[in-house]
Motif scaffolding. Structure first.
Motif, PDB file in Angstrom:
ATOM      1  N   PRO A 106      30.148 -19.318 -53.197  1.00 34.85           N
ATOM      2  CA  PRO A 106      29.253 -18.356 -52.545  1.00 34.85           C
ATOM      3  C   PRO A 106      28.877 -18.783 -51.128  1.00 34.85           C
ATOM      4  O   PRO A 106      28.653 -19.968 -50.856  1.00 34.85           O
ATOM      5  N   ALA A 107      28.802 -17.802 -50.238  1.00 33.55           N
ATOM      6  CA  ALA A 107      28.367 -18.079 -48.871  1.00 33.55           C
ATOM      7  C   ALA A 107      26.849 -18.175 -48.783  1.00 33.55           C
ATOM      8  O   ALA A 107      26.316 -18.803 -47.862  1.00 33.55           O
ATOM      9  N   HIS A 108      26.175 -17.545 -49.719  1.00 33.34           N
ATOM     10  CA  HIS A 108      24.723 -17.542 -49.779  1.00 33.34           C
ATOM     11  C   HIS A 108      24.317 -17.666 -51.247  1.00 33.34           C
ATOM     12  O   HIS A 108      25.090 -17.322 -52.151  1.00 33.34           O
ATOM     13  N   PRO A 109      23.103 -18.144 -51.531  1.00 38.94           N
ATOM     14  CA  PRO A 109      22.677 -18.262 -52.926  1.00 38.94           C
ATOM     15  C   PRO A 109      22.736 -16.928 -53.668  1.00 38.94           C
ATOM     16  O   PRO A 109      22.340 -15.890 -53.133  1.00 38.94           O
ATOM     17  N   ILE A 110      23.251 -16.973 -54.890  1.00 37.03           N
ATOM     18  CA  ILE A 110      23.265 -15.813 -55.785  1.00 37.03           C
ATOM     19  C   ILE A 110      21.993 -15.879 -56.616  1.00 37.03           C
ATOM     20  O   ILE A 110      21.775 -16.848 -57.352  1.00 37.03           O
ATOM     21  N   VAL A 111      21.162 -14.867 -56.515  1.00 34.18           N
ATOM     22  CA  VAL A 111      19.847 -14.888 -57.160  1.00 34.18           C
ATOM     23  C   VAL A 111      19.759 -13.800 -58.219  1.00 34.18           C
ATOM     24  O   VAL A 111      20.125 -12.651 -57.970  1.00 34.18           O
ATOM     25  N   GLY A 150       3.577 -19.660 -50.732  1.00 35.18           N
ATOM     26  CA  GLY A 150       3.751 -19.261 -49.343  1.00 35.18           C
ATOM     27  C   GLY A 150       4.958 -18.373 -49.146  1.00 35.18           C
ATOM     28  O   GLY A 150       5.812 -18.235 -50.019  1.00 35.18           O
ATOM     29  N   ARG A 151       5.015 -17.744 -47.981  1.00 36.48           N
ATOM     30  CA  ARG A 151       6.151 -16.930 -47.573  1.00 36.48           C
ATOM     31  C   ARG A 151       6.671 -17.472 -46.248  1.00 36.48           C
ATOM     32  O   ARG A 151       5.917 -18.016 -45.444  1.00 36.48           O
ATOM     33  N   GLU A 239      13.634 -21.931 -49.010  1.00 39.52           N
ATOM     34  CA  GLU A 239      13.650 -21.192 -47.749  1.00 39.52           C
ATOM     35  C   GLU A 239      14.211 -19.786 -47.950  1.00 39.52           C
ATOM     36  O   GLU A 239      13.648 -18.802 -47.453  1.00 39.52           O
ATOM     37  N   THR A 240      15.296 -19.670 -48.706  1.00 41.86           N
ATOM     38  CA  THR A 240      15.941 -18.372 -48.937  1.00 41.86           C
ATOM     39  C   THR A 240      15.041 -17.438 -49.735  1.00 41.86           C
ATOM     40  O   THR A 240      14.847 -16.268 -49.368  1.00 41.86           O
ATOM     41  N   LEU A 241      14.478 -17.942 -50.812  1.00 40.88           N
ATOM     42  CA  LEU A 241      13.653 -17.105 -51.683  1.00 40.88           C
ATOM     43  C   LEU A 241      12.368 -16.667 -51.000  1.00 40.88           C
ATOM     44  O   LEU A 241      11.905 -15.535 -51.177  1.00 40.88           O
ATOM     45  N   SER A 242      11.782 -17.562 -50.210  1.00 38.17           N
ATOM     46  CA  SER A 242      10.490 -17.258 -49.607  1.00 38.17           C
ATOM     47  C   SER A 242      10.601 -16.471 -48.307  1.00 38.17           C
ATOM     48  O   SER A 242       9.578 -16.095 -47.732  1.00 38.17           O
ATOM     49  N   ALA A 243      11.811 -16.195 -47.859  1.00 38.21           N
ATOM     50  CA  ALA A 243      11.969 -15.485 -46.586  1.00 38.21           C
ATOM     51  C   ALA A 243      11.252 -14.143 -46.608  1.00 38.21           C
ATOM     52  O   ALA A 243      10.648 -13.729 -45.616  1.00 38.21           O
ATOM     53  N   GLY A 244      11.309 -13.461 -47.741  1.00 41.79           N
ATOM     54  CA  GLY A 244      10.634 -12.171 -47.844  1.00 41.79           C
ATOM     55  C   GLY A 244       9.784 -12.010 -49.081  1.00 41.79           C
ATOM     56  O   GLY A 244       9.163 -10.967 -49.292  1.00 41.79           O
ATOM     57  N   ILE A 245       9.763 -13.049 -49.921  1.00 44.76           N
ATOM     58  CA  ILE A 245       8.991 -13.025 -51.170  1.00 44.76           C
ATOM     59  C   ILE A 245       7.960 -14.134 -51.107  1.00 44.76           C
ATOM     60  O   ILE A 245       8.300 -15.294 -50.846  1.00 44.76           O
TER      61      ILE A 245
END
Length: 292
Positions: A106-111, A150-151, A239-245
């Motif tokens: 994957p190029a980015h995390p699969i969530v 945090g976000r 970092e990825t998860l909290s970018a918008g959540i």
């Protein structure tokens, strides 16, 4: 420090586990002013941990480990468990021939997520009978527990938001995963997320990358991987998860599973009633569950 949710009489309590001494300190007795549930305790942050350390050192309210039953540390998460798919290269390779897999890293995390009702504790039977496809599989994983929420958390600051770690088994109905294309139904059957036996606080882990994830089925070693082998490390995931959540205290992140899942064998080695699955990550401990 190892934090546990336990019972001796069907009334859950919080405790501190001292494995060397073979005891659990009952925080409801040793520190009665503290929160009585793990989510509330995590929200206390350093205040709660300081009080728990004092209780452990105080020598009171000690119960022999053999007299307690350990429960899931967070028996009912406030929100869905955040899960990362295909986060070990060897696992990507083993599932590339499956209908839900590919050979591409994957190029980015699969969530994806698992429902809160999936959580069960150590020793509780995995209800494979609820899987109508008959393809119940195991996935041993390190679980990351958020402390400071945090976000927009930067990668450089991410580890300061980690409260601790636990052991998870991301049990999966492979047939449902294939049938419905997305993963939620195949991952969210009731009881399909064993958790435990404890939460190891972050201050007790000098380098989380050195932790080793091992899964055994009926004593046979099936999975063996180190957290250092993650494609996307824990700071990247936060970092990825909290970018918008907005992440909240007590949120759980399942970081991914190494190679050796049942679906990766030819023929597949799916779980059947009577099997026993044990996921070990030392020094957190071993999470063992029978299959029902």
């Amino acid at each position: 420090m190892l934090l546990v949710n336990f019972t001796t009489d069907d009334h859950p309590r919080l405790g501190v586990l001292d494995r060397n001494a073979g005891i659990v300190v009952d925080l409801s007795q040793a520190a009665p002013a503290l929160a009585r549930d793990m989510l509330g305790f995590i929200a206390l942050g350093d205040e709660g941990l300081t009080a728990a350390r004092a209780a452990l050192a105080g020598g009171a309210a000690r119960i022999p480990l053999g007299e307690v039953r350990l429960l899931a540390p967070i028996p009912r998460p406030a929100r869905n468990i955040l899960c990362i798919g295909k986060n070990y290269r060897d696992h990507v390779n083993e599932v590339k021939s499956l209908p839900t897999g590919s050979g591409d890293v994957p190029a980015h995390p699969i969530v994806f997520t698992k429902a809160p009702s999936t959580v069960i504790g150590p020793g509780a039977p995995i209800p494979s009978y609820l899987d109508t496809s008959g393809t119940t599989d195991y996935e041993g994983e390190l679980g990351v527990i958020i402390g400071l929420g945090g976000r927009g958390i930067a990668r450089a600051d991410a580890m300061a938001h980690v409260y601790g770690y636990t052991v998870l088994n991301d049990v999966t109905a492979r047939g449902l995963q294939k049938r419905h294309v997305q993963w939620f139904l195949g991952k969210s059957i009731d009881g399909f997320c064993p958790m435990g036996p404890a939460i190891l606080t972050a201050d007790a882990v000098p380098d989380v990358r050195e932790l080793r994830v091992q899964t055994r089925v009926n004593g046979e070693l099936r999975q063996d991987g180190r957290v250092a082998e993650l494609i996307f490390d824990i700071p990247t995931l936060i970092e990825t998860l909290s970018a918008g959540i907005t992440l909240e205290p007590g949120d759980l992140i399942a970081t991914g599973t190494p190679a050796g899942v049942g679906a990766g064998f030819t023929p597949p080695k799916f779980l059947v009633p009577g099997d026993r699955v044990a996921v070990s990550i030392e020094p957190i401990g071993t999470l063992e569950n029978p299959v029902g």
